[in-house]
Write a protein that holds these residues in place. Structure first.
Motif, PDB file in Angstrom:
ATOM      1  N   LEU A   1      34.870  51.285  30.699  1.00 42.05           N
ATOM      2  CA  LEU A   1      36.074  50.449  30.659  1.00 42.05           C
ATOM      3  C   LEU A   1      37.269  51.259  30.167  1.00 42.05           C
ATOM      4  CD1 LEU A   1      34.550  47.225  29.154  1.00 42.05           C
ATOM      5  CD2 LEU A   1      35.444  47.503  31.433  1.00 42.05           C
TER       6      LEU A   1
ATOM      7  N   TRP B   1      38.596  53.446  32.832  1.00 42.82           N
ATOM      8  CA  TRP B   1      39.325  52.635  33.820  1.00 42.82           C
ATOM      9  C   TRP B   1      40.749  52.371  33.346  1.00 42.82           C
ATOM     10  CZ3 TRP B   1      37.385  47.123  35.633  1.00 42.82           C
ATOM     11  CH2 TRP B   1      38.187  46.705  36.693  1.00 42.82           C
TER      12      TRP B   1
ATOM     13  N   VAL C   1      49.616  49.494  31.907  1.00 39.20           N
ATOM     14  CA  VAL C   1      48.567  48.476  31.940  1.00 39.20           C
ATOM     15  C   VAL C   1      48.012  48.245  30.540  1.00 39.20           C
ATOM     16  CG1 VAL C   1      46.279  47.959  32.818  1.00 39.20           C
ATOM     17  CG2 VAL C   1      47.975  48.945  34.320  1.00 39.20           C
TER      18      VAL C   1
ATOM     19  N   ARG D   1      50.422  46.087  28.683  1.00 40.68           N
ATOM     20  CA  ARG D   1      50.390  44.682  29.101  1.00 40.68           C
ATOM     21  C   ARG D   1      49.132  44.003  28.585  1.00 40.68           C
ATOM     22  NH1 ARG D   1      50.900  45.242  34.989  1.00 40.68           N
ATOM     23  NH2 ARG D   1      52.611  46.703  34.854  1.00 40.68           N
ATOM     24  N   TRP D   2      48.039  44.755  28.659  1.00 39.65           N
ATOM     25  CA  TRP D   2      46.748  44.231  28.180  1.00 39.65           C
ATOM     26  C   TRP D   2      46.868  43.866  26.706  1.00 39.65           C
ATOM     27  CZ3 TRP D   2      42.573  44.437  25.072  1.00 39.65           C
ATOM     28  CH2 TRP D   2      41.347  44.043  25.583  1.00 39.65           C
TER      29      TRP D   2
ATOM     30  N   PHE E   1      48.916  40.847  25.977  1.00 37.92           N
ATOM     31  CA  PHE E   1      48.216  39.612  26.306  1.00 37.92           C
ATOM     32  C   PHE E   1      47.217  39.236  25.223  1.00 37.92           C
ATOM     33  CE2 PHE E   1      44.908  37.115  28.325  1.00 37.92           C
ATOM     34  CZ  PHE E   1      45.647  36.189  29.020  1.00 37.92           C
TER      35      PHE E   1
ATOM     36  N   MET F   1      43.397  52.762  40.910  1.00 33.03           N
ATOM     37  CA  MET F   1      42.069  52.986  41.469  1.00 33.03           C
ATOM     38  C   MET F   1      42.043  52.582  42.947  1.00 33.03           C
ATOM     39  SD  MET F   1      38.601  51.678  39.824  1.00 33.03           S
ATOM     40  CE  MET F   1      37.382  52.877  39.390  1.00 33.03           C
TER      41      MET F   1
ATOM     42  N   PHE G   1      32.603  42.685  27.873  1.00 35.88           N
ATOM     43  CA  PHE G   1      33.038  43.855  28.645  1.00 35.88           C
ATOM     44  C   PHE G   1      33.522  43.415  30.020  1.00 35.88           C
ATOM     45  CE2 PHE G   1      30.070  47.027  26.293  1.00 35.88           C
ATOM     46  CZ  PHE G   1      30.857  46.885  25.177  1.00 35.88           C
TER      47      PHE G   1
ATOM     48  N   VAL H   1      34.898  40.566  30.738  1.00 42.93           N
ATOM     49  CA  VAL H   1      36.225  39.954  30.569  1.00 42.93           C
ATOM     50  C   VAL H   1      37.288  41.052  30.421  1.00 42.93           C
ATOM     51  CG1 VAL H   1      37.631  38.522  29.071  1.00 42.93           C
ATOM     52  CG2 VAL H   1      35.299  37.858  29.583  1.00 42.93           C
ATOM     53  N   ILE H   2      36.956  42.066  29.618  1.00 46.91           N
ATOM     54  CA  ILE H   2      37.911  43.171  29.442  1.00 46.91           C
ATOM     55  C   ILE H   2      38.227  43.793  30.799  1.00 46.91           C
ATOM     56  CG2 ILE H   2      38.195  45.484  28.485  1.00 46.91           C
ATOM     57  CD1 ILE H   2      36.595  44.602  26.073  1.00 46.91           C
ATOM     58  N   GLY H   3      37.160  44.048  31.580  1.00 43.83           N
ATOM     59  CA  GLY H   3      37.364  44.664  32.894  1.00 43.83           C
ATOM     60  C   GLY H   3      38.202  43.785  33.808  1.00 43.83           C
TER      61      GLY H   3
ATOM     62  N   PHE I   1      40.448  41.677  32.974  1.00 44.91           N
ATOM     63  CA  PHE I   1      41.858  41.697  32.599  1.00 44.91           C
ATOM     64  C   PHE I   1      42.500  43.049  32.892  1.00 44.91           C
ATOM     65  CE2 PHE I   1      41.012  37.689  30.657  1.00 44.91           C
ATOM     66  CZ  PHE I   1      42.214  37.045  30.795  1.00 44.91           C
ATOM     67  N   ILE I   2      41.734  44.130  32.786  1.00 43.56           N
ATOM     68  CA  ILE I   2      42.317  45.416  33.199  1.00 43.56           C
ATOM     69  C   ILE I   2      42.727  45.327  34.655  1.00 43.56           C
ATOM     70  CG2 ILE I   2      41.920  47.880  33.515  1.00 43.56           C
ATOM     71  CD1 ILE I   2      39.838  47.762  31.367  1.00 43.56           C
ATOM     72  N   HIS I   3      41.828  44.753  35.457  1.00 39.44           N
ATOM     73  CA  HIS I   3      42.134  44.650  36.886  1.00 39.44           C
ATOM     74  C   HIS I   3      43.362  43.768  37.128  1.00 39.44           C
ATOM     75  CE1 HIS I   3      41.748  44.373  41.123  1.00 39.44           C
ATOM     76  NE2 HIS I   3      41.486  43.083  41.095  1.00 39.44           N
TER      77      HIS I   3
ATOM     78  N   MET J   1      45.748  43.042  35.113  1.00 36.87           N
ATOM     79  CA  MET J   1      46.980  43.630  34.590  1.00 36.87           C
ATOM     80  C   MET J   1      47.471  44.750  35.486  1.00 36.87           C
ATOM     81  SD  MET J   1      47.660  42.107  31.749  1.00 36.87           S
ATOM     82  CE  MET J   1      46.842  40.984  30.660  1.00 36.87           C
ATOM     83  N   SER J   2      46.550  45.352  36.233  1.00 36.14           N
ATOM     84  CA  SER J   2      46.963  46.533  36.981  1.00 36.14           C
ATOM     85  C   SER J   2      47.502  46.182  38.357  1.00 36.14           C
ATOM     86  CB  SER J   2      45.801  47.517  37.116  1.00 36.14           C
ATOM     87  OG  SER J   2      44.809  46.952  37.917  1.00 36.14           O
TER      88      SER J   2
ATOM     89  N   ARG K   1      49.869  44.371  41.227  1.00 37.49           N
ATOM     90  CA  ARG K   1      51.230  43.877  41.349  1.00 37.49           C
ATOM     91  C   ARG K   1      51.345  43.127  42.655  1.00 37.49           C
ATOM     92  NH1 ARG K   1      55.533  46.390  38.771  1.00 37.49           N
ATOM     93  NH2 ARG K   1      54.827  47.559  36.972  1.00 37.49           N
TER      94      ARG K   1
ATOM     95  N   PRO L   1      54.533  42.432  38.244  1.00 36.87           N
ATOM     96  CA  PRO L   1      53.193  42.434  37.646  1.00 36.87           C
ATOM     97  C   PRO L   1      52.530  41.088  37.876  1.00 36.87           C
ATOM     98  CG  PRO L   1      54.832  43.233  36.087  1.00 36.87           C
ATOM     99  CD  PRO L   1      55.580  42.725  37.272  1.00 36.87           C
TER     100      PRO L   1
ATOM    101  N   MET M   1      50.309  39.457  36.307  1.00 42.02           N
ATOM    102  CA  MET M   1      50.087  38.581  35.162  1.00 42.02           C
ATOM    103  C   MET M   1      51.385  38.243  34.449  1.00 42.02           C
ATOM    104  SD  MET M   1      46.952  37.869  34.982  1.00 42.02           S
ATOM    105  CE  MET M   1      46.246  37.562  33.382  1.00 42.02           C
TER     106      MET M   1
ATOM    107  N   GLY N   1      50.467  35.278  29.730  1.00 45.80           N
ATOM    108  CA  GLY N   1      50.036  35.154  28.337  1.00 45.80           C
ATOM    109  C   GLY N   1      51.187  35.090  27.360  1.00 45.80           C
ATOM    110  N   ASP N   2      52.385  34.972  27.871  1.00 47.13           N
ATOM    111  CA  ASP N   2      53.538  35.015  26.977  1.00 47.13           C
ATOM    112  C   ASP N   2      53.617  33.779  26.105  1.00 47.13           C
ATOM    113  OD1 ASP N   2      54.271  37.384  27.816  1.00 47.13           O
ATOM    114  OD2 ASP N   2      56.264  36.825  28.542  1.00 47.13           O
TER     115      ASP N   2
END
Lengths: 69, 369, 526
Positions: free
Chosen positions: B125, B128, B136, B139-140, B143, C1, C458, C460-462, C464-466, C468-469, C471, C476, C478, C482-483
């Motif tokens: 992770l 990544w 990113v 932003r993460w 959030f 990616m 893990f 969930v983390i992945g 959110f990485i996706h 957030m990345s 557009r 963006p 997202m 979450g603001d």
């Protein structure tokens, strides 16, 4: 068993990463990448075979103890 | 040059998550026993001074990260040497963070799963997100910082019924030497680690806000640590606190409101993992940037995976048990990190100020002879 | 990616020569122009429209001494016959060209004096003539003229405007788009009577020449996004388009992601509200689904009904949808993690009953969960395309009989049925997200089965990485999700009362951010 897993893992990582790497990066980056990956691979291989490698923590301990006293 | 710009709020979020990271789950200033909260306050003051110094350096060179500043100040050859030292230090610290997280997971619940699998999954992770870049990551963090602070507040509020104010008295009972040691330790990890942000947060959208970002981040992060430390001390008392590795986990598991609000330690575990993940990613990012800098490459992305693999390797070599790890952490770590956190930044600041003054003078001489 | 892979796909697409061949075949006719001789023109058109029995040629002459020969071409079934008879053939055959002065061109005289139609164009380009004939227009060719007239006589049968089945509302307009582009545009236009609302046509598909239309409101739209969209549409080089979904997939960001970065809807009111937020709509002929872009993650949770109902009710619905998203992705993973790895976290009475129910079950919990989830998807997919009564019968058989029998035969445990049912029902709270939810659910389940709750975390983390990345057209994905800023939370986590939403979402509308010009609308009533 562990050795096989290590070889398998590095094979996957290597094959996935090198394709996009060679396409998008200059040659120097690729060479550096391969050297670094190979180093990691050799260390992992030794570890999986159960070889005792020198521990940097001990060197740092010696150094700090000599300096601080 | 691939530079990612992040906003002030994202920068502060990253620093808060970083500070909360692994340190929220186990306490660091235990040498000072009952007064460890005082040690945290003192360390926080020191950390703010260091953050001020670093913000000053960044304001002098708003376009550059620390590595570029080092090269500018020390010249190419000496600069490379110092960068190498820094990279080694960051690499090593990253491994310690990785071990910290996975040891916690291993001891608290997944005791049958081999640690190496957890490490590989976590590192995957990190690779990544680091490859996606700082934007990113920012932003993460932006959030997740709100739920994380919310979880911590819930944890503290629910712990109030179990608190006992007598656990803190008498104040200042341990004497000066352990106090200084404890302060030094808390400073070394994590409060004084601001130096890593001069590398990772290399550009903010508002040029002049480095003071604001660094100092607010450190302040909020430090206060959260302080409050968590106080909660642990008030609930557990010093005898139990010094007897276990993961104090916050224990405190949270004691919460029991009306028989149905239990298992809050799961929430604290979530906090640890989310924040620890950011911490680890920052180390991976900074190390990769260092490696790329040593070889003079402009972009760091290509080297992220090998660095991550090397980190996993080193984590296997380093320590066999958590006892050994903790001992090393307390005895050696504070002295090992001191030059990187304090001594180098001060030297860099002095040289940078001198250089700036000289260039300013020379410009003045050129413009109005 | 994903960028690298996208580039690779794009390159591959460009390298293929097949598409280019198609273009060559069709643009061969480009040089063709009309001739002076009527017979030659007719022969030319007949060779082009050879072997097509739908095409009708009809010859006639004008009245008077100097009678002119003419003929029309149209496609039967695509034209309004009455209109051709009464507005073209009748006036032309009754007209006498004697009194028309020699100076005026014959074609102009036809347009100005004879033919009754609101839309006539003249051209000598054979290509254009053929295309318009095939799209329901009628062309009129006149003796000794090198220009022909294209008269709009479109009139094919189409479905009436009805309520869209997939997006039903309890409160709100019941009109839905149909399969024809013009009535669809009319549905949008009649809701915004403003000259700033712009429509721009574009043809996509080398063979099908599908009409698509870009709609936006000048002054609200971000010109950069519009520019980007134009470029991407121009890059499309495909044989044919049968639905807007194809366009979506060809131009979307993050092409390999399961998440949609371009929205679709069947409801004109939704399109209008998106247009008013500064978004762009893409109407495509032949499908009732209109694309809206840029599309952000939060739009999955914004239903149009939230905006028409009371704001408290709307906000609760919004929160429920968020909760449904969480349940639908996480419940099986968390259940498996708890049962397999963290038994100590479940309260004792509960764990006892769960384990009692699991006694005698042959499979591990993960396998059980995967089997049941797949079974649920099979039932859903099986029931969805059947006519109503049979579909609900399948639902009954699946849910009651098979479920009951499976539990009694000790094939699956009763708690698992509850878990899967809960997952399936909460699926329907965010109906547009079926695909992504399915993918996420399975990934979370697999990672949870390896590392327990940590694996789930893990995952969930992945995720959110996706998220957030990616557009969507430079924004963006997202954004604002979450603001906790007051301005942004008003239309994300909750739905604030309309009189508090004074500004459009930032970044989208860069020129005119005022939504309400007088700021006291709601306050007067209070």
């Amino acid at each position: 068993m562990n050795t096989v897993a290590v070889i398998f893992l590095y094979a996957i990582i290597g094959s996935i990463e090198t394709v996009s790497l060679y396409k998008n990066n200059p040659k120097k980056e690729c060479v550096l990448y391969e050297i670094a990956l190979l180093t990691a691979f050799i260390i992992s291989l030794l570890l999986s075979a159960g070889v005792e490698l020198p521990n940097p923590a001990d060197y740092i301990r010696h150094m700090v103890e000599r300096l601080v006293g | 040059m691939n530079k990612e710009v992040i906003s002030d709020k994202q920068g502060i979020s990253i620093i808060i998550l970083y500070m909360v990271g692994t340190s929220s789950i186990f306490m660091t200033a235990l040498e000072a026993e009952k007064d460890s909260w005082l040690a945290i306050i003192m360390a926080l003051f020191m950390a703010l001074i260091v953050a001020f110094i670093l913000a000053r350096i960044k304001t002098l060179f708003p376009e550059d990260d620390l590595f570029q500043i080092i090269e500018k100040c020390f010249g190419k050859f000496l600069g490379k040497g110092i960068i190498l030292l820094y990279t080694g230090y960051l690499f090593y610290t990253g491994v310690l963070v990785l071990m910290n997280i996975t040891q916690f997971i291993n001891i608290s619940s997944l005791d049958e799963t081999p640690e190496i699998i957890i490490r590989v999954a976590l590192m995957l992770l990190c690779v990544w997100i680091v490859k996606e870049g700082m934007e990113v990551l920012g932003r993460w963090s932006e959030f997740f910082v709100i739920p994380i602070i919310g979880f911590i507040l819930i944890f503290i509020c629910l712990s109030i019924p179990k608190m006992n104010i007598h656990h803190l008295f008498p104040i200042l009972s341990v004497g000066i030497t352990p106090m200084i040691h404890a302060t030094h330790f808390v400073f070394a990890f994590p409060l004084g680690e601001t130096v890593i942000f001069t590398i990772a947060i290399s550009q903010l959208s508002v040029k002049k806000s480095y003071y604001k970002v660094y100092m607010t981040g450190v302040l909020i992060g430090g206060i959260i640590l302080l409050v968590i430390c106080l909660t642990n001390l008030l609930v557990l008392g010093i005898n139990i606190t010094s007897g276990v590795y993961f104090q916050t986990h224990l405190t949270a598991s004691l919460i029991d409101i009306g028989g149905f609000l239990q298992r809050i330690e799961a929430v604290m575990t979530v906090v640890l993992i989310l924040a620890g993940f950011i911490k680890l990613s920052i180390y991976l990012l900074a190390t990769s940037m260092g490696v790329a800098k040593i070889f003079g490459r402009p972009d760091y992305r290509f080297v992220v995976t090998p660095v991550a693999l090397l980190m996993i390797n080193l984590s296997v070599i380093l320590f066999d048990s958590i006892m050994e790890f903790m001992k090393w952490d307390v005895e050696i770590w504070p002295y090992f990190s001191l030059p990187f956190q304090v001594i180098f930044p001060i030297i860099i600041l002095i040289i940078a100020e001198a250089k700036k003054k000289r260039t300013k003078n020379s410009i003045r001489e050129q413009t109005c002879p | 990616m994903f960028k690298n892979i996208k580039d690779r796909i794009m390159n591959k697409k460009r390298n293929e020569n097949i598409n280019e061949n198609i273009t060559e075949n069709i643009t061969e006719h480009e040089a063709w122009e009309l001739n002076q001789s009527l017979d030659k023109n007719k022969a030319l058109l007949q060779t082009i429209l050879d072997n097509d029995d739908m095409v009708t040629f009809r010859d006639f002459e004008t009245k008077g001494k100097a009678s002119l020969k003419c003929f029309i071409v149209c496609v039967n079934g695509m034209v309004n016959n009455e209109m051709i008879n009464e507005n073209i053939i009748q006036p032309v055959t009754n007209a006498s060209l004697d009194e028309i002065s020699k100076q005026t061109k014959i074609t102009d005289a036809f347009i100005n004096k004879i033919i009754v139609s609101n839309s006539i164009t003249k051209t000598s380009d054979v290509n254009q003539l053929v295309c318009s004939v095939l799209y329901g227009d009628t062309i009129l060719l006149i003796e000794n003229e090198t220009e022909a007239l294209i008269i709009d006589t479109k009139g094919w049968g189409m479905r009436g405007i009805s309520e869209p089945l997939a997006e039903r509302v309890v409160r709100g307009p019941r009109e839905g788009f149909t399969e024809s582009v013009m009535p669809n545009l009319a549905l949008i236009r009649k809701r915004i009577s403003n000259p700033d609302l712009k429509f721009q046509f574009k043809e996509i598909g080398v063979r099908t020449k599908t009409k698509t239309c870009l709609c936006y409101i000048n002054g609200l739209v971000n010109p950069k996004i519009l520019q980007e969209l134009m470029e991407r549409l121009d890059d499309i080089n495909i044989d044919g388009i049968t639905d807007s979904g194809m366009i979506e997939e060809l131009i979307k960001d993050a092409p390999l992601s399961p998440f949609a970065t371009i929205g679709n809807t069947e409801r004109p009111d939704v399109v209008v509200s998106k247009l008013l937020e500064g978004r762009i709509a893409l109407v495509c002929d032949g499908t009732p689904f209109v694309l809206t872009l840029p599309y952000l993650f939060i739009e999955y949770f914004q239903a149009n009904e939230d905006y028409y109902n009371n704001y408290i009710y709307g906000s609760i619905n919004r929160l429920l949808k968020g909760f449904g998203f969480f349940l639908s992705t996480s419940v099986p993973a968390v259940y498996v993690a708890l049962i397999t790895f963290h038994q100590e976290m479940i309260p004792t009475p509960l764990i006892l009953s769960v384990f009692a129910a699991r006694q005698g079950i042959p499979f591990p919990t993960v396998v059980e969960a995967v089997i049941m989830l797949i079974a649920f998807e099979i039932l859903r997919e099986g029931g969805i395309r059947l006519p109503g009564p049979i579909g609900s019968a399948i639902g009954f058989v699946g849910a009651l009989i098979i479920g009951q029998a499976a539990v009694e035969a000790k094939f699956v445990s009763a708690p698992m049925i509850i878990i899967v049912a809960l997952t399936g029902i909460s699926n329907f709270l965010v109906p547009k997200m079926f695909g992504p939810l399915l993918v996420m659910r399975l990934l979370f389940l697999i990672s949870a089965s390896f590392l327990g709750l940590f694996g789930y975390l893990f995952g969930v983390i992945g995720l959110f990485i996706h998220l957030m990345s990616i557009r969507s057209f430079g924004l963006p994905y997202m954004l604002h999700t979450g603001d906790l800023k007051m301005q942004d939370i008003k239309d994300t986590t909750i739905r604030a009362p309309w009189w508090t939403m004074k500004n459009r979402p930032k970044l989208l509308a860069n020129e005119d951010s005022n939504r309400q010009f007088t700021g006291n609308l709601g306050k007067k009533e209070r």
